[in-house]
Enzyme design. Structure first.
Site, PDB file in Angstrom:
ATOM      1  N   GLU A 186      41.722  40.978  49.499  1.00 22.23           N
ATOM      2  CA  GLU A 186      42.416  39.776  49.029  1.00 22.23           C
ATOM      3  C   GLU A 186      42.939  38.891  50.161  1.00 22.23           C
ATOM      4  O   GLU A 186      43.697  37.952  49.913  1.00 22.23           O
ATOM      5  CB  GLU A 186      43.619  40.172  48.148  1.00 22.23           C
ATOM      6  CG  GLU A 186      43.259  40.955  46.916  1.00 22.23           C
ATOM      7  CD  GLU A 186      44.468  41.451  46.140  1.00 22.23           C
ATOM      8  OE1 GLU A 186      44.315  41.824  44.967  1.00 22.23           O
ATOM      9  OE2 GLU A 186      45.584  41.464  46.724  1.00 22.23           O
ATOM     10  N   GLU A 319      39.227  43.754  40.625  1.00 23.34           N
ATOM     11  CA  GLU A 319      40.422  44.480  40.194  1.00 23.34           C
ATOM     12  C   GLU A 319      41.013  43.779  38.982  1.00 23.34           C
ATOM     13  O   GLU A 319      41.080  42.544  38.943  1.00 23.34           O
ATOM     14  CB  GLU A 319      41.488  44.520  41.294  1.00 23.34           C
ATOM     15  CG  GLU A 319      41.120  45.291  42.546  1.00 23.34           C
ATOM     16  CD  GLU A 319      42.252  45.279  43.577  1.00 23.34           C
ATOM     17  OE1 GLU A 319      43.408  44.962  43.202  1.00 23.34           O
ATOM     18  OE2 GLU A 319      41.978  45.582  44.756  1.00 23.34           O
TER      19      GLU A 319
END
Length: 448
Positions: A186, A319
């Site tokens: 991320e 995710e």
């Protein structure tokens, strides 16, 4: 009728297990097969997935581990086992995302050399994953946050990034297309360059750096040899946020193979999907399922479909998830089921975030919430099919079915104490095997 002496047949069984070792590099896929399919077809074949979270990406200066196992267990996970991975496949998941902190036990000499013990351990987990019939996704995860240094020291950070991916790609170059590389987690997006809540100053620069790193990832992998020029790659969205990745400033890399998917995460609303208790930046929410919740979910999944899937770029929701502490159980089940369904029905591959003590019980080898398991399986789950239900061996089998591992074990146990008289169509020389008909008779003898 052929009387088989103990030593002869046991030798054949040993040869069969030796052959299994040769082929058990994760079926044809992991020993080099790259199918002529698009990345969109590959992502659709994945079905639904789950993360091996808080495990191989566990890191921290406080760990001071002497072995890779010390890091693997540092955040609460038991050591990963083959049974744990097979249990994931049996629950219906078709892809396992394996986050990795590749810097663990790395010698700090500026060469950024990955520790061989870590490399070997990731190979083992990937092999177990593919052997169980699942796809494997391997990335560079947070890894103590060194990617945050890109704006301040781009040259050294890029050297580290390219050096690490060169090693990873080279190490796995002969695996087939059941292995996918993901650029990172991320971290591609820097508030020190652009504050998303403070205007547009620095926005173009931050996005340009994100795009540059993704391009470097593609370039390194494509130049690394083996099957990597054709490997399907997972590109990191801007901070893996859906709205930020759908921004016109974000650009997919140039790829001569045209084999890329895009990765984003879904943790919305944050009060439900992230917070277990109130924080200075938000209030924890115990329930989910209002009309607004559903509308927001569908809107974001539609954004990814419009901006990527409809343009031929497959989407992996790398995710999605929520905690269970201080949450209504039915809301947790509703949220996870709904995200999975809304993603999957749009052609995206949803990958559940799961950590030790979370949704998947790593000691019982199953999802904790059995109703959730039924829900997810009904959406996109796959029937578990072990990659090697039969043992490949050398020799002319004349079309006979080869014995299963279980049958070979039974055969060995029986022959330790006895001799067997069985009909055989195969000469049991050093290259032959026992066919399934013979083994059926042997099993009947054993059961008597």
């Amino acid at each position: 009728m052929l009387r088989i002496k103990i030593c002869t047949v046991i030798t054949s069984v040993v040869l069969m297990f030796s052959a299994l070792t040769v082929y058990n590099c994760a079926a044809a896929e992991s020993v080099g097969k790259m199918r002529n399919i698009s990345t969109l077809e590959l992502v659709q074949d994945m079905g639904i997935g789950i993360n091996l979270g808080n495990t191989m990406e566990a890191c921290g200066d406080w760990i001071n581990g002497n072995t890779i196992a010390d890091y693997e267990k540092a955040w609460g996970s038991p050591l990963v086992s083959k049974e744990m991975i097979e249990g994931i496949a049996k629950e219906g998941f078709g892809v396992l995302r394996i986050p990795v902190a590749w810097s663990n036990m790395m010698v700090q000499d500026g060469t950024y050399t990955i520790h061989p013990e870590l490399d070997q351990r990731i190979h083992q987990i990937v092999d177990w994953t593919i052997d169980s019939g699942m796809y494997a996704i391997v990335n560079i995860h947070w890894d103590m946050g060194w990617l945050n240094n890109f704006p301040e020291n781009e040259e050294e950070s890029m050297k580290r990034f390219r050096t690490m991916w060169t090693q990873i790609a080279k190490s796995f170059q002969d695996y087939g297309d059941y292995l996918m590389f993901e650029c990172q987690n991320e971290e591609l997006g820097w508030e020190t360059v652009w504050n998303p809540w403070g205007g547009t100053e620095g926005k173009a620069e931050s996005y340009a750096l994100c795009n540059k790193i993704n391009q470097a990832f593609v370039d390194v992998v494509r130049a690394s040899g083996g099957n990597n020029p054709e490997r399907h790659l997972l590109i990191s969205g801007y901070n893996t946020g859906i709205d930020r990745t759908c921004d016109p400033y974000f650009k997919m890399p140039n790829d001569p193979a045209n084999r890329m998917a895009i990765s984003v995460h879904y943790y919305s609303p944050a009060g439900f999907a992230i917070l277990e208790e109130d924080a200075d930046w938000g209030k924890a929410i115990p329930t989910w399922g209002t009309d607004q919740d559903y509308a927001s979910l569908r809107n974001e999944m539609d954004m990814m479909k419009t901006n990527f899937t409809d343009k031929g770029i497959p989407v992996i929701i790398g995710e999605y998830g929520c905690p269970t502490k201080n949450k209504e159980p039915e809301s947790v089940r509703r949220f996870l089921t709904s995200v999975c369904e809304e993603a999957y029905t749009r052609g995206h591959c949803p990958v559940l975030w799961s950590t030790p003590g979370g949704h998947y019980d790593r000691e019982a080898f199953q999802l904790v919430d059995r109703e959730l398991q039924k829900n997810l399986f009904a959406i996109g789950g796959k029937e578990f099919q072990p990659d090697h239900p039969e043992i490949p061996v050398q020799g002319d089998l004349n079309g006979d079915k080869i014995v299963t591992i279980a049958d070979a074990v039974l055969l060995t146990k029986y022959l330790i104490t006895s001799e067997a008289t069985i009909p055989s169509t195969a000469d049991l020389d050093e290259n032959a095997c026992i066919n399934s008909v013979d083994l059926t008779i042997l099993k009947q003898l054993i059961l008597k």
